[in-house]
Design an enzyme around this catalytic site. Structure first.
Site, PDB file in Angstrom:
ATOM      1  N   GLU A 120      -2.858 -15.492  -0.982  1.00 17.25           N
ATOM      2  CA  GLU A 120      -1.675 -15.445  -1.817  1.00 17.25           C
ATOM      3  C   GLU A 120      -2.283 -14.884  -3.338  1.00 17.25           C
ATOM      4  O   GLU A 120      -1.690 -15.542  -4.328  1.00 17.25           O
ATOM      5  CB  GLU A 120      -2.119 -17.193  -2.469  1.00 17.25           C
ATOM      6  CG  GLU A 120      -2.794 -18.055  -0.812  1.00 17.25           C
ATOM      7  CD  GLU A 120      -1.169 -18.041  -0.134  1.00 17.25           C
ATOM      8  OE1 GLU A 120       0.156 -18.020  -1.328  1.00 17.25           O
ATOM      9  OE2 GLU A 120      -1.344 -19.495   1.002  1.00 17.25           O
ATOM     10  N   HIS A 144      -6.499 -23.131  -5.905  1.00 16.85           N
ATOM     11  CA  HIS A 144      -5.605 -23.757  -4.412  1.00 16.85           C
ATOM     12  C   HIS A 144      -6.411 -24.095  -3.308  1.00 16.85           C
ATOM     13  O   HIS A 144      -7.713 -23.501  -3.407  1.00 16.85           O
ATOM     14  CB  HIS A 144      -4.824 -22.421  -4.267  1.00 16.85           C
ATOM     15  CG  HIS A 144      -4.336 -22.910  -2.698  1.00 16.85           C
ATOM     16  ND1 HIS A 144      -3.408 -24.159  -2.863  1.00 16.85           N
ATOM     17  CD2 HIS A 144      -3.854 -22.014  -0.985  1.00 16.85           C
ATOM     18  CE1 HIS A 144      -2.192 -24.743  -1.905  1.00 16.85           C
ATOM     19  NE2 HIS A 144      -3.301 -22.940  -0.665  1.00 16.85           N
ATOM     20  N   HIS A 146      -6.667 -27.713  -0.109  1.00 18.79           N
ATOM     21  CA  HIS A 146      -6.120 -28.261   0.876  1.00 18.79           C
ATOM     22  C   HIS A 146      -6.908 -29.416   1.027  1.00 18.79           C
ATOM     23  O   HIS A 146      -6.998 -30.178   1.886  1.00 18.79           O
ATOM     24  CB  HIS A 146      -6.315 -27.567   2.417  1.00 18.79           C
ATOM     25  CG  HIS A 146      -5.483 -26.110   2.513  1.00 18.79           C
ATOM     26  ND1 HIS A 146      -5.989 -25.492   3.643  1.00 18.79           N
ATOM     27  CD2 HIS A 146      -4.918 -25.470   1.595  1.00 18.79           C
ATOM     28  CE1 HIS A 146      -5.357 -24.450   3.630  1.00 18.79           C
ATOM     29  NE2 HIS A 146      -4.895 -24.247   1.808  1.00 18.79           N
ATOM     30  N   GLU A 174      -5.545 -42.704 -15.911  1.00 17.14           N
ATOM     31  CA  GLU A 174      -6.300 -41.317 -16.752  1.00 17.14           C
ATOM     32  C   GLU A 174      -5.949 -40.883 -16.456  1.00 17.14           C
ATOM     33  O   GLU A 174      -5.185 -39.967 -17.090  1.00 17.14           O
ATOM     34  CB  GLU A 174      -7.422 -41.321 -16.421  1.00 17.14           C
ATOM     35  CG  GLU A 174      -8.875 -42.361 -16.351  1.00 17.14           C
ATOM     36  CD  GLU A 174      -9.665 -41.852 -18.369  1.00 17.14           C
ATOM     37  OE1 GLU A 174     -10.295 -40.902 -18.748  1.00 17.14           O
ATOM     38  OE2 GLU A 174      -9.418 -42.856 -19.168  1.00 17.14           O
ATOM     39  N   HIS A 215       0.892 -28.881   2.997  1.00 19.62           N
ATOM     40  CA  HIS A 215      -0.399 -27.283   2.856  1.00 19.62           C
ATOM     41  C   HIS A 215      -1.216 -27.669   1.875  1.00 19.62           C
ATOM     42  O   HIS A 215      -2.703 -27.836   1.972  1.00 19.62           O
ATOM     43  CB  HIS A 215       0.283 -26.357   2.407  1.00 19.62           C
ATOM     44  CG  HIS A 215      -0.292 -25.090   1.975  1.00 19.62           C
ATOM     45  ND1 HIS A 215       0.371 -23.242   2.624  1.00 19.62           N
ATOM     46  CD2 HIS A 215      -1.527 -24.868   1.744  1.00 19.62           C
ATOM     47  CE1 HIS A 215      -0.649 -23.025   2.507  1.00 19.62           C
ATOM     48  NE2 HIS A 215      -1.693 -23.314   1.465  1.00 19.62           N
TER      49      HIS A 215
END
Ligand code: 2HA
Ligand code: ZN
Length: 285
Positions: A120, A144, A146, A174, A215
């Site tokens: 990525e 990133h 999952h 919050e 994703h």
């Protein structure tokens, strides 16, 4: 030379990988992380590497990030398992230098035994570029993962940033403090592509978190702590939303939620630059 002898910040980088794995956000080779080095860290890196510095050939990025020209990033390796980063940092992480045009990179440390930067990388580069610009250089981490509840949310709710943000804001007090600009949302797109990188970076102009449908989640932060905290908060709120919804027989017509007036009151009390487009009196849930 160990990675922490090379640069102390590598230790924090590795720690986030372990913490994310322990949260269950990194099955198999899922997820990636990058950190944009400070000038003094680049200086230290050059000194530490000294004459032993080896640089790979320049590899074109297939994109251009003018404001990152000449900068250095630590990234996880393509295909690496976060579970193994602490055990094998030399194979699972590395440092790349960007060229003076901001359109190619070369490896200056790590990525041992033929490893390469994350699949990525286009998203990391373009997201860093935009967040560096909009935060005046403060933003340094792109992360990133999952996380399962966030992904489940995208199977259930319309893929609309306003609806998803409000669903999260209204179940956990919050949330609006942690992500006052709300979360961006992308439909399913091809992972690792330039297209998903461009679409994500467009949303990172407004938000510091972007959900990729079916994703995972990308977040940006000034440091590892704030990036991890943002990921954690969004995922926890998604968990609460799904629990409340399943306890409510699948209905989103909850008996109780935080009202728009209450959200506005929090924003006023803490002086938040809240995303006004996501706040109104027409409660959707
Ligand atoms: O395999 O998470 O998005 C790493 C990824 C790709
Ligand atoms: Zn992914």
């Amino acid at each position: 030379m160990t990675s922490s002898q090379l640069l102390p910040v590598v230790e924090d980088f590795v720690q986030l990988c372990t913490d994310g794995f322990l949260q269950g956000w990194h099955e198999c080779n899922g997820g990636n992380l990058s950190y944009r080095l400070r000038p003094e860290e680049v200086e230290q890196l050059r000194k530490s590497l000294g004459k032993s510095a080896t640089s790979s050939e320049w590899t074109p990025l297939g994109l251009k990030a003018d404001n990152l020209a000449g900068q250095y990033l630590i990234t996880t390796a393509a295909g690496c398992h976060f579970q193994n980063v602490a055990k094998h940092p030399l194979n699972t992480t590395g440092i790349v230098e960007l060229n003076e045009q901001g359109d190619a990179y070369r490896i200056v440390w790590g990525f041992a035994d033929g490893a390469a930067p994350t699949s990525e990388l286009p998203s990391h580069i373009l997201n860093h570029s935009v967040r560096t610009e909009v935060t005046g250089g403060k933003s340094r981490v792109i992360y990133h993962a999952h996380p399962k509840n966030t992904i489940a949310l995208t199977a259930l709710l319309p893929l609309d940033a306003r609806i998803i943000t409000r669903s999260l804001w209204k179940v956990m007090t919050e949330c609006i403090l942690v992500f006052p600009q709300g979360v961006g949302v992308l439909p399913w797109m091809m992972p690792g592509s330039i297209e998903i990188a461009r679409a994500s970076s467009k949303l990172f102009r407004i938000h510091d978190a972007v959900i990729w449908a079916h994703h995972g989640l990308f977040v940006a932060g000034d440091d590892f702590e704030s990036a991890f905290g943002l990921m954690h908060s969004i995922e926890k709120a998604a968990d609460i939303y799904l629990r409340a919804r399943s306890a409510n027989k699948g209905s989103d017509d909850f008996p109780n939620t935080i009202s728009d007036d209450d959200l506005r009151a929090i924003a006023d009390r803490f002086g938040l630059a809240v995303n006004e487009a996501f706040l109104d009196d027409n409660c959707l849930i």
